[in-house]
Write an enzyme that holds these catalytic residues in place. Sequence first.
Site, short mmCIF file in Angstrom:
data_model
loop_
_atom_site.label_atom_id
_atom_site.label_comp_id
_atom_site.label_asym_id
_atom_site.label_seq_id
_atom_site.Cartn_x
_atom_site.Cartn_y
_atom_site.Cartn_z
N LYS A 1 0.84 -1.19 0.00
CA LYS A 1 0.00 0.00 0.00
C LYS A 1 0.88 1.25 0.00
O LYS A 1 1.85 1.34 0.77
CB LYS A 1 -0.90 0.01 1.23
CG LYS A 1 -1.99 -1.06 1.20
CD LYS A 1 -3.06 -0.74 0.17
CE LYS A 1 -4.25 -1.69 0.28
NZ LYS A 1 -5.31 -1.34 -0.69
N ASP B 1 -0.35 -0.65 -4.55
CA ASP B 1 -1.68 -0.05 -4.63
C ASP B 1 -1.61 1.34 -4.02
O ASP B 1 -1.41 1.50 -2.82
CB ASP B 1 -2.69 -0.91 -3.87
CG ASP B 1 -4.12 -0.39 -3.99
OD1 ASP B 1 -4.34 0.59 -4.74
OD2 ASP B 1 -5.01 -0.96 -3.35
N GLU C 1 -1.62 -0.60 -8.97
CA GLU C 1 -3.08 -0.53 -8.90
C GLU C 1 -3.52 0.91 -8.61
O GLU C 1 -3.05 1.53 -7.66
CB GLU C 1 -3.56 -1.46 -7.79
CG GLU C 1 -5.07 -1.65 -7.71
CD GLU C 1 -5.45 -2.60 -6.60
OE1 GLU C 1 -6.63 -2.58 -6.21
OE2 GLU C 1 -4.57 -3.36 -6.11
N LYS D 1 -13.71 -6.80 -7.93
CA LYS D 1 -14.07 -7.06 -6.54
C LYS D 1 -15.56 -7.35 -6.47
O LYS D 1 -16.38 -6.60 -7.03
CB LYS D 1 -13.73 -5.86 -5.65
CG LYS D 1 -12.26 -5.55 -5.55
CD LYS D 1 -12.01 -4.33 -4.67
CE LYS D 1 -10.53 -4.04 -4.50
NZ LYS D 1 -10.29 -2.80 -3.73
N CYS E 1 -10.24 -7.86 -3.07
CA CYS E 1 -11.22 -8.00 -2.00
C CYS E 1 -11.21 -6.75 -1.14
O CYS E 1 -10.27 -5.98 -1.13
CB CYS E 1 -10.90 -9.22 -1.13
SG CYS E 1 -9.36 -9.09 -0.19
N ASP F 1 -6.36 -11.90 0.62
CA ASP F 1 -5.69 -12.16 1.90
C ASP F 1 -6.45 -11.62 3.10
O ASP F 1 -5.91 -11.63 4.22
CB ASP F 1 -4.27 -11.59 1.88
CG ASP F 1 -4.26 -10.06 1.80
OD1 ASP F 1 -5.29 -9.48 1.38
OD2 ASP F 1 -3.24 -9.45 2.15
#
Length: 327
Positions: free
Chosen positions: A150, A175, A201, A246, A274, A298
């Site tokens: 992240k 991401d 992402e 998602k 997710c 995850d």
Amino acid sequence: MTLSVNAAAERFEIAGGFKISRETRTHAQVVVVTLTDGEHTGRGECVPYPRYGETLESVQTQIADIAAVLRDGLTRSALQEAMPAGAARNAVDCALWDLEAKKAGKSAAELAGVGLLKPVTTAFTISVDTPEVMAEKTRAAAHRPLLKVKLAGPGDDERIAAVRKAAPESTLIVDANEAWDESCFERNMAACEAAGVALIEQPLPSKSDDLLAGITRSVTICADESLHPGKSVDGLRRKYDAVNIKLDKAGGLTEALKLVDQARSQDFKIMIGCMLGTSLAMAPAVLIAQKADFVDLDGPLLLARDRSPGLRFEGSTLFPPQPELWG
């Protein structure tokens, strides 16, 4: 027989907390839909997405509003028109899939025509923090083959360099959650390319991602927030190389399966992602994972406690759900 419909909010503690560019969370908050016909029970879980104005209360209200027609036998096909795409429809749709599978004595994968489910390798998420803290967390996870990092905008070049040094052998995907802008885009892109990142992402806000059109890059760029709930992948190919599907945004497994076909027809790579939920939320997504280039399921690994029974993980290997959980 008339269906019994229940929608309950549940909370699960996140181990160590979870931080992205726009929020920090200590608990996963989910809504579980349970459908019972007196003999068989189907369940589905969703995670309300604040970015699209969803809350636990709004999702439960949406489900309550559709409960009467569900009791009278609303089909999955009709559900797609009866409810808008989003978390509420996801929970109902997945509960209907589970109920159908239980009633038919077949797996949801068989009903969907997916075939025999196989184990998949999922990413493991490293929350955004200072480069030093992220490196420490990464070293503890460096044995995992796929890490999702992240990011938060300015300073991401230092973050990704620190993570790569701490996990030299892992495949990295990052991401940004829309946190980059023109002031840091080129620097962060260069850092990702230097670190051999496989996928970026949603680097830019969805409303200003035209900068991605036509730029030369060696890293796959994936749409997440730019693939809006209820929308197709049409129009994204000039800016993105991949799409993150998602279930909570697609509005369920039924629509997600259609999105996979749309994406493949337009030569997108596919990521199955997710929200932060339990094994019950991940289980239907395992069907999509069979066709995905990148798997990011995850959620249960980030919880202090998952529901029981849950999905089986061996390291980063995720095994198909057992009927007792879903499908």
